[in-house]
Design a protein around this motif. Sequence first.
Motif, PDB file in Angstrom:
ATOM      1  N   ALA A 100       0.813  -1.218   0.000  1.00 28.94           N
ATOM      2  CA  ALA A 100       0.000   0.000   0.000  1.00 28.94           C
ATOM      3  C   ALA A 100       0.845   1.266   0.000  1.00 28.94           C
ATOM      4  O   ALA A 100       0.323   2.358  -0.238  1.00 28.94           O
ATOM      5  N   SER A 101       2.144   1.139   0.267  1.00 25.93           N
ATOM      6  CA  SER A 101       3.037   2.301   0.259  1.00 25.93           C
ATOM      7  C   SER A 101       4.149   2.201  -0.774  1.00 25.93           C
ATOM      8  O   SER A 101       4.973   3.119  -0.870  1.00 25.93           O
ATOM      9  N   LEU A 102       4.168   1.099  -1.566  1.00 26.40           N
ATOM     10  CA  LEU A 102       5.336   0.876  -2.421  1.00 26.40           C
ATOM     11  C   LEU A 102       5.011   0.490  -3.863  1.00 26.40           C
ATOM     12  O   LEU A 102       5.931   0.246  -4.644  1.00 26.40           O
ATOM     13  N   THR A 103       3.745   0.420  -4.224  1.00 29.07           N
ATOM     14  CA  THR A 103       3.391   0.005  -5.583  1.00 29.07           C
ATOM     15  C   THR A 103       2.680   1.126  -6.325  1.00 29.07           C
ATOM     16  O   THR A 103       2.076   2.010  -5.720  1.00 29.07           O
ATOM     17  N   ARG A 104       2.747   1.077  -7.631  1.00 33.02           N
ATOM     18  CA  ARG A 104       2.102   2.104  -8.440  1.00 33.02           C
ATOM     19  C   ARG A 104       0.592   2.095  -8.272  1.00 33.02           C
ATOM     20  O   ARG A 104      -0.056   3.139  -8.386  1.00 33.02           O
ATOM     21  N   SER A 105       0.019   0.951  -8.015  1.00 29.54           N
ATOM     22  CA  SER A 105      -1.426   0.884  -7.813  1.00 29.54           C
ATOM     23  C   SER A 105      -1.845   1.589  -6.531  1.00 29.54           C
ATOM     24  O   SER A 105      -3.027   1.878  -6.341  1.00 29.54           O
ATOM     25  N   ALA A 106      -0.877   1.869  -5.643  1.00 35.20           N
ATOM     26  CA  ALA A 106      -1.184   2.561  -4.380  1.00 35.20           C
ATOM     27  C   ALA A 106      -1.209   4.069  -4.540  1.00 35.20           C
ATOM     28  O   ALA A 106      -1.523   4.783  -3.589  1.00 35.20           O
TER      29      ALA A 106
END
Length: 367
Positions: A100-106
């Motif tokens: 939730a803090s490290l992916t582009r979808s986040a």
Amino acid sequence: MSANPEMLATADPALSERFAERIGGMINDSAVIVMIALGHRLGLFDAMGDSDRQTSPQLARRTGLAERYVREWLSVMATSRIVEYDPAERTFQLPPEHAASLTRSASPDNLAVTARFIPLLARMEEPIMACFRSGEGLAYDDYPCFHEVMAEDSFQTVVCALFDTIIPMVPQLQERLEAGIRVLDAGCGRGLALVEMARRYPCSEFVGYDLCAEAFEPTRARCREEGLDNVRFEARDLRDFDEPGSFDFIASFDAVHDQADPQRLLDGIARALRPGGVYLMQDIAGSSHLENNMAHPLGPLIYAISCVHCTPVSLGQGGPGLGTMWGEELARSMLESAGFGHIVSHKLEHDPFNVYFIASHDERPRA
């Protein structure tokens, strides 16, 4: 010059040990941040965020990367407790709470984007050392990938919130954009926000000015391919910005403080607004006074970016070198000096590190 031995002899051993441990932790964390930035650019976090446990060969195949390097990167992520490691199965997993803090979808909560500033700062060590010795500045072109990093950061902060949060802050702006007005992004960089508005509001005309054509050229090329004809970009020095009564709405996103002459830019913006027009300025939320920023959650990072980028690029243009943390007090004072009679500021839930000023000549602004 070395430390005075007599002074060192007075140091409290316990406090010295705790401080050394703190510095050691900071060095360790800095190495991890560099690897986080690398993992973001290579798509490793994204490939882990949408799957279950996987081995390093499996992750390498998914990303098209060399397994030996992927394995070493995963070792950094495992020892820093960013990914979970199962030694029996030799598998790795990115917990959803971390994804939730490290992916582009986040996005707009992807902190891996912010991590990219750290290797960029490190690459500038030699030029900045020269600046310390000479007092001179640098040019935008001296910074590798800076426009790319800023565009990605701005996408999260501004573009993702543009229509739901930012535009609604300005009274009647959405309605007037739909009907058709003339809009300027002063210091537009990549111009991503401008393009999104041009797509959403085809009846309005959008203009982007930036000192560096290199910043917006990729966006301008995409606009041509897309046939988007209500937006244009122009490279120009905003010190000579003088277009009285030309725009209904002007915005600048994290752009004013590193200009060659911020006050002249704000003066020009004030003149360029038509009657009833509004200026929206996003900049760093913080005080003009260091003592008020001691508890700022990103204070060290913001001052570091100021030291390595914003201050030297302003000085390099012959500017005042206001720095990133020029502060809300000075910003408001300069807006008043430009002639804005009505100034309000907002801080947004999704973006606690920036302040949004809405300035107009009227008591009740309409865009």
